[in-house]
Every structure is written in structure tokens, then in C-alpha cells.
Design an enzyme around this catalytic site. Structure first.
Site, PDB file in Angstrom:
ATOM      1  N   GLY A 264       0.944  -1.265  -0.105  1.00 24.05           N
ATOM      2  CA  GLY A 264      -0.076  -0.010  -0.057  1.00 24.05           C
ATOM      3  C   GLY A 264       0.821   1.159   0.006  1.00 24.05           C
ATOM      4  N   CYS A 271       8.489   7.845  13.724  1.00 26.99           N
ATOM      5  CA  CYS A 271       9.561   6.961  14.183  1.00 26.99           C
ATOM      6  C   CYS A 271      10.145   6.340  12.931  1.00 26.99           C
ATOM      7  CB  CYS A 271       9.021   5.847  15.059  1.00 26.99           C
ATOM      8  SG  CYS A 271       8.676   6.714  16.813  1.00 26.99           S
ATOM      9  N   LYS A 274      12.398   8.574  10.505  1.00 25.97           N
ATOM     10  CA  LYS A 274      13.559   9.259  11.022  1.00 25.97           C
ATOM     11  C   LYS A 274      14.451   7.970  11.637  1.00 25.97           C
ATOM     12  CE  LYS A 274      12.237   9.815  15.728  1.00 25.97           C
ATOM     13  NZ  LYS A 274      12.993   9.196  16.829  1.00 25.97           N
TER      14      LYS A 274
HETATM   15  N1  LIG Z   1       5.912   7.879  19.584  1.00 21.54           N
HETATM   16  C1  LIG Z   1       6.195   6.478  19.539  1.00 21.54           C
HETATM   17  O1  LIG Z   1       5.274   5.790  19.267  1.00 21.54           O
HETATM   18  C2  LIG Z   1       7.765   6.035  20.178  1.00 21.54           C
HETATM   19  C3  LIG Z   1       7.992   4.374  20.274  1.00 21.54           C
HETATM   20  C4  LIG Z   1       8.933   4.209  20.452  1.00 21.54           C
HETATM   21  C5  LIG Z   1      10.110   5.078  20.794  1.00 21.54           C
HETATM   22  N2  LIG Z   1       9.908   6.514  20.519  1.00 21.54           N
HETATM   23  C6  LIG Z   1      11.031   7.384  20.951  1.00 21.54           C
HETATM   24  O2  LIG Z   1      10.506   8.046  21.940  1.00 21.54           O
HETATM   25  C7  LIG Z   1      11.398   9.397  22.064  1.00 21.54           C
HETATM   26  C8  LIG Z   1       9.945  10.186  22.415  1.00 21.54           C
HETATM   27  O3  LIG Z   1       9.025  10.307  21.209  1.00 21.54           O
HETATM   28  P1  LIG Z   1       7.583  11.038  21.394  1.00 21.54           P
HETATM   29  O4  LIG Z   1       6.777  10.577  19.960  1.00 21.54           O
HETATM   30  O5  LIG Z   1       7.418  10.516  22.653  1.00 21.54           O
HETATM   31  O6  LIG Z   1       8.074  12.325  20.863  1.00 21.54           O
HETATM   32  P2  LIG Z   1       7.296  13.647  21.667  1.00 21.54           P
HETATM   33  O7  LIG Z   1       7.676  14.802  20.551  1.00 21.54           O
HETATM   34  O8  LIG Z   1       5.919  13.492  21.243  1.00 21.54           O
HETATM   35  O9  LIG Z   1       7.545  14.154  23.098  1.00 21.54           O
HETATM   36  C9  LIG Z   1       8.608  14.592  23.365  1.00 21.54           C
HETATM   37  C10 LIG Z   1       8.404  15.461  24.626  1.00 21.54           C
HETATM   38  O10 LIG Z   1       9.626  15.843  25.373  1.00 21.54           O
HETATM   39  C11 LIG Z   1       9.409  17.282  25.817  1.00 21.54           C
HETATM   40  N3  LIG Z   1      10.567  17.756  26.056  1.00 21.54           N
HETATM   41  C12 LIG Z   1      11.362  18.337  25.124  1.00 21.54           C
HETATM   42  N4  LIG Z   1      12.824  18.560  25.784  1.00 21.54           N
HETATM   43  C13 LIG Z   1      12.653  18.305  27.384  1.00 21.54           C
HETATM   44  C14 LIG Z   1      13.460  18.569  28.453  1.00 21.54           C
HETATM   45  N5  LIG Z   1      14.555  19.111  28.448  1.00 21.54           N
HETATM   46  N6  LIG Z   1      12.677  18.169  29.607  1.00 21.54           N
HETATM   47  C15 LIG Z   1      11.445  17.715  29.577  1.00 21.54           C
HETATM   48  N7  LIG Z   1      10.627  17.504  28.561  1.00 21.54           N
HETATM   49  C16 LIG Z   1      11.160  17.720  27.249  1.00 21.54           C
HETATM   50  C17 LIG Z   1       8.699  17.805  24.613  1.00 21.54           C
HETATM   51  O11 LIG Z   1       7.952  19.081  24.986  1.00 21.54           O
HETATM   52  C18 LIG Z   1       7.648  16.727  24.151  1.00 21.54           C
HETATM   53  O12 LIG Z   1       6.348  16.994  24.961  1.00 21.54           O
HETATM   54  C19 LIG Z   1      11.825   9.612  20.539  1.00 21.54           C
HETATM   55  O13 LIG Z   1      13.322   9.145  20.541  1.00 21.54           O
HETATM   56  C20 LIG Z   1      11.075   8.360  19.848  1.00 21.54           C
HETATM   57  O14 LIG Z   1      11.975   7.884  18.807  1.00 21.54           O
HETATM   58  C21 LIG Z   1       8.640   6.849  20.230  1.00 21.54           C
END
Ligand SMILES: NC(=O)c1ccc[n+]([C@@H]2O[C@H](COP(=O)([O-])OP(=O)(O)OC[C@H]3O[C@@H](n4cnc5c(N)ncnc54)[C@H](O)[C@@H]3O)[C@@H](O)[C@H]2O)c1
Length: 440
Positions: A264, A271, A274
Site C-alpha cells: 500500500g 518513528c 527518522k
Molecule cells: N511515539 C512513539 O510511538 C515512540 C515509540 C518508541 C520510541 N519512541 C521514541 O521516544 C522518543 C520520544 O518520542 P515521542 O513520540 O514521545 O516524542 P514527542 O515529541 O511526542 O514528545 C517529546 C516531549 O519531550 C518534551 N521535552 C523536550 N525537551 C525536554 C526537556 N529538556 N525536559 C523535559 N521535557 C522535554 C517535549 O516538549 C515533548 O512533549 C523519541 O526518541 C522516539 O523515537 C517513540
């Protein structure tokens, strides 16, 4: 059965990962302090309102906010004073103009918290980072830590899927920990997750570089599987074969498995794209050229699906999108999520608009987020309204609501009964029987 020993857990960053992790740590019986720098997000979460859609998470947050086991703050001083285990869950987006991951948020947590710590502590990284990050930050922590204070950093990568975030956190396929031998991180991490480890979740302990690569390799494999089946889909299309039947048949092989074999529009989101680019960039820095070449092709095949989808739409509109009204059903990068980061559906909608189509988008959860990223597209509050007077209907995210649409009823709303099933989630026979020209 290990006796639960509640810990004081701090989670930095309350995005998709951090908010879920904080609520789930409270659910596992720990006391939790969530630290978030974005004021609006922090206030919403403290009031029990999620700034994004994740099934069941608002209820879990509210339960633990109400009981006082979960609190939210922006104070690093409070976190350092109070916490015992510190999780880093901040974002690691793609660096602007580069393939590499932008580690500024992860670095900033370490730079701010370590100098404030006056007793020994364990920091566990959950964010997805390139291999070598934990080692680099460990060296930095040694420079930043106060005299006599031992701060140990280990990596505990996260594998949750948006839309299944709670169950993936409380019942993960496995827990991975990368740590240095001889430290306290393994024992403390075991304590954090003792309840689910006792329930049988495998707890895999390894060195930090391996743990970092586990996450990057897992996402790269999933992305490769999707691009693989999409490459096969091109061969099927050119030869008149049926990709659905091919994918179903090869999926019976245990060694292959049927998941992630849906041809598809390909993958998107915050995720996979990047992460494969960051892995590719890091592999390049390390001189591992095979991984670079493979992942470049996976990325290329994936991005090509979007262009291909626009071509199919143009073909369905007699070779010209100019002045055509197109209904796009689905905007989030996948169902059960309102996340539109690198959404294939919105990317296609935007490309069609650039070619002169008037595009109306409907999504069950992601309209607000979509309107922020693509304010010039039109949005409708229901699928039926999006389809009213359409020359073409495109299903670009496989929400269940769309596979349940009644093609006969919808046929009376549109100008022309043409549908592109970008996720192969519709019952082709039912749509064709209702008189639709079905394309996929
Ligand atoms: N979203 C997913 O499904 C998922 C799954 C597995 C791993 N990850 C990994 O987890 C990490 C976070 O992803 P996400 O999707 O939650 O990102 P996101 O952008 O939704 O959330 C990140 C949060 O961190 C906050 N932040 C930034 N700097 C900060 C600081 N110094 N102190 C406190 N808070 C701070 C931001 O304001 C934001 O709310 C990434 O590395 C991502 O690759 C995400």
C-alpha cells in the site's frame, strides 16, 4: 514472586512515549513525577487531558493523577531532590537538512539534571538514539556529576506502538537493557519492571551499544518488510498478479510471518522514517556500507509509494487532477492515532492539491493536527461530507470506520464512483458490486 518495592520514578518529556510511560509506571505501583518543558502540554496533562489521542491513556492518567501517585512539574530541582530512577523520554527528531538524529533534547536533560543530583542515581534512556550515545553521555555525566555522587546511565529502549501504547508498555514482547557490568542499573531496572518480568516478559540485558542497535535494527527490519512487499507489489502490478494473494501466501511461512506484509501507501509517522535515516547515517559514520545501501533503498521505495498513489489518482481522474474534487479518507499516519508526523496520507493530499485538485480530508481523530500542518486543505467532519460531490474517493489510512463504509450509500453522495484503496482495507467485491471503479 518478587515483592514490589515502589520506587520514586521521574520521567522527562511527556509526549507519546513519556506520558504513556509515566502513567504505566504509576500503574505498576511506583510513585511518578513527570517533567515537561512545554507549558501547555504540562498543564493539559496535569488536568488529566491528553494533548494527543491514545486509546485508554486519558483514563489511566486521570486515575493516577487523582490518587496522587502521578504528578507533573517543570522543575528539574524538584526531580533531582525527589527521584531515584530517571527516565529520559524526550524526542529525537531528524536533524533539519540531515539524516542524523537531533540529540539536543536528550543532551539537555543530562546537562540540566546531573549537576543538581546530590545522591547516587540511575538514569535510564528510553528515547531512540544512535549507537554510541550512551557511552558519550556517560563520559559527559562523569564531568557533570558532583563530587562523591555516582550517576549511572543505562539504555532501556522503547518498542511501543502508538494506538497500543498501554498494552505494549505493560505487556511488551521483551524488555531490553543496555548497561555496564558491575553497576546498579540492572538490579534497579529489574525492580522497576519486577511485576511484568514476574509475569513472564523476557528481560534481556546486554551492553549499551547492543541495546541501542536493537531498537534501530527492529525498526529498520519492519520498514524493510513493508518496502519489500511494496517492491513485490510493483512486480505484481506489471505482471497482472494479485499482491494480496501473494502476500497472504508467503505470510503462512513461519520464517516470514504475515504481519507488516500489507502492500500500500507505505510507512510514515514520528518513528520509522527518522529512525531508518538515523541508523543509515550512523552506519555511514561507522563505515558499515551495506546497511547504508539497504536502508537508502528501503526509504526510496517507501517515498516512491506516495508519488505512485498520486499517479493512480490522476489516472482515475482521466489523466488530470485540475479542478477535480478528491475526498481523502484518513490523515493520521496509521489508525488509532492522531499523529500526522510524516503522514503518507497528508503528503499525498498535499501533492494532489498542488496538481490542481480540490482536496477534502476526513479523519476520525487527526483533523486538528492535520489542519495545523496543512492549513490550505479542506476538512470535513464526517466521511460522508468529505465524499459529497467527489470525483474520486481515496482511503489512505486504514481506520476500521472506512472498511465499514457502505459503498451503496456512499455511491449516492459522490459525483463519480471511483475509489482508490491505498491501504487495501476495503472489500473490493462489495465496492465493485455497488458499481464503483475500484483501484489499488
Ligand atoms: N511515539 C512513539 O510511538 C515512540 C515509540 C518508541 C520510541 N519512541 C521514541 O521516544 C522518543 C520520544 O518520542 P515521542 O513520540 O514521545 O516524542 P514527542 O515529541 O511526542 O514528545 C517529546 C516531549 O519531550 C518534551 N521535552 C523536550 N525537551 C525536554 C526537556 N529538556 N525536559 C523535559 N521535557 C522535554 C517535549 O516538549 C515533548 O512533549 C523519541 O526518541 C522516539 O523515537 C517513540
Amino acid at each position: 514472586m518478587t515483592e514490589l518495592n515502589p520506587l520514586k520514578v521521574v520521567v522527562f518529556g511527556l509526549g507519546y512515549l513519556g506520558a504513556t510511560h509515566a502513567a504505566c509506571m504509576a500503574e505498576l505501583g511506583h510513585e511518578v513525577l513527570g517533567i515537561e518543558v512545554d507549558q501547555l502540554r504540562r498543564e493539559k496533562i496535569a488536568d488529566g487531558h491528553l494533548p494527543f489521542y491514545e486509546p485508554g491513556l486519558s483514563e489511566l492518567l486521570r486515575k493516577h493523577l487523582a490518587s496522587g501517585t502521578l504528578r507533573v512539574s517543570d522543575s528539574y530541582a524538584e526531580a533531582a531532590e525527589w527521584g531515584e530512577v530517571f527516565f529520559i523520554a524526550v524526542g529525537t527528531p531528524q536533524k533539519k537538512g540531515e539524516s542524523r538524529a537531533d540529540l539536543q533534547y536528550v543532551d539537555s536533560v543530562v546537562e540540566q539534571i546531573v549537576p543538581l543530583m546530590n545522591r547516587d542515581a540511575i538514569i535510564l534512556g528510553k528515547s531512540t538514539v544512535p549507537v554510541g550515545t550512551c557511552r558519550r553521555l556517560t563520559d559527559r555525566i562523569d564531568q557533570l556529576a558532583n563530587d562523591g555522587v555516582h550517576v549511572e546511565l543505562a539504555w532501556n529502549p522503547e518498542f511501543l506502538r502508538e494506538g497500543h501504547a498501554i498494552s505494549d508498555t505493560l505487556r511488551p514482547d521483551r524488555l531490553v537493557l543496555g548497561c555496564d557490568p558491575g553497576g546498579r542499573a540492572e538490579k534497579v531496572t529489574y525492580q522497576v519492571y519486577s511485576r511484568i518480568i514476574d509475569e513472564g516478559v523476557p528481560f534481556l540485558v546486554m551492553d549499551t551499544a547492543s541495546a541501542e542497535i536493537v531498537k534501530a535494527a527492529a525498526n529498520s527490519f519492519l520498514a524493510t518488510k513493508i518496502s519489500f512487499i511494496n517492491a513485490v507489489a510493483e512486480v505484481c502490478e506489471a505482471s497482472g498478479a494479485d499482491i494480496k494473494q501473494v502476500a497472504d501466501a508467503i505470510g503462512y511461512d513461519d520464517r516470514i510471518g504475515s504481519k507488516f506484509l500489507n502492500a500500500g501507501l507505505g510507512f510514515g509517522g514520528g518513528c520509522l522514517p527518522k529512525d531508518i535515516r538515523a541508523f543509515q547515517a550512523r552506519a555511514g559514520e561507522l563505515g558499515a556500507s551495506s546497511a547504508v545501501g539497504l536502508l537508502r533503498e528501503v526509504d526510496f521505495i517507501n517515498m516512491n509509494r506516495r508519488t505512485r498513489m498520486v499517479e493512480i489518482a490522476r489516472r482515475a481522474c482521466d489523466g488530470n487532477l485540475l479542478g477535480k474534487r478528491v475526498a481523502v479518507l484518513g490523515a493520521s499516519f496509521k489508525p488509532e492515532s492522531d499523529d500526522v508526523r510524516d503522514s503518507p496520507a497528508l503528503n499525498v493530499a498535499g501533492q494532489m492539491q498542488l496538481q490542481g485538485a480540490s482536496v477534502v480530508v476526513y479523519d476520525p481523530e487527526a483533523i486538528d493536527n492535520s489542519a495545523k500542518v496543512f492549513p490550505t486543505l479542506d476538512y470535513a467532519p464526517t466521511a460522508q461530507e468529505a465524499c459529497a460531490g467527489a470525483d474520486l474517493v481515496m482511503v489512505l489510512t486504514e481506520w476500521k470506520e472506512f472498511s465499514r463504509l457502505n459503498p451503496t450509500q456512499l455511491g449516492s453522495e459522490v459525483r463519480k464512483k471511483a475509489v482508490v484503496d491505498g491501504r487495501m482495507c476495503l472489500d473490493r467485491r462489495a465496492w465493485e458490486l455497488a458499481g464503483w471503479n475500484y483501484l489499488c
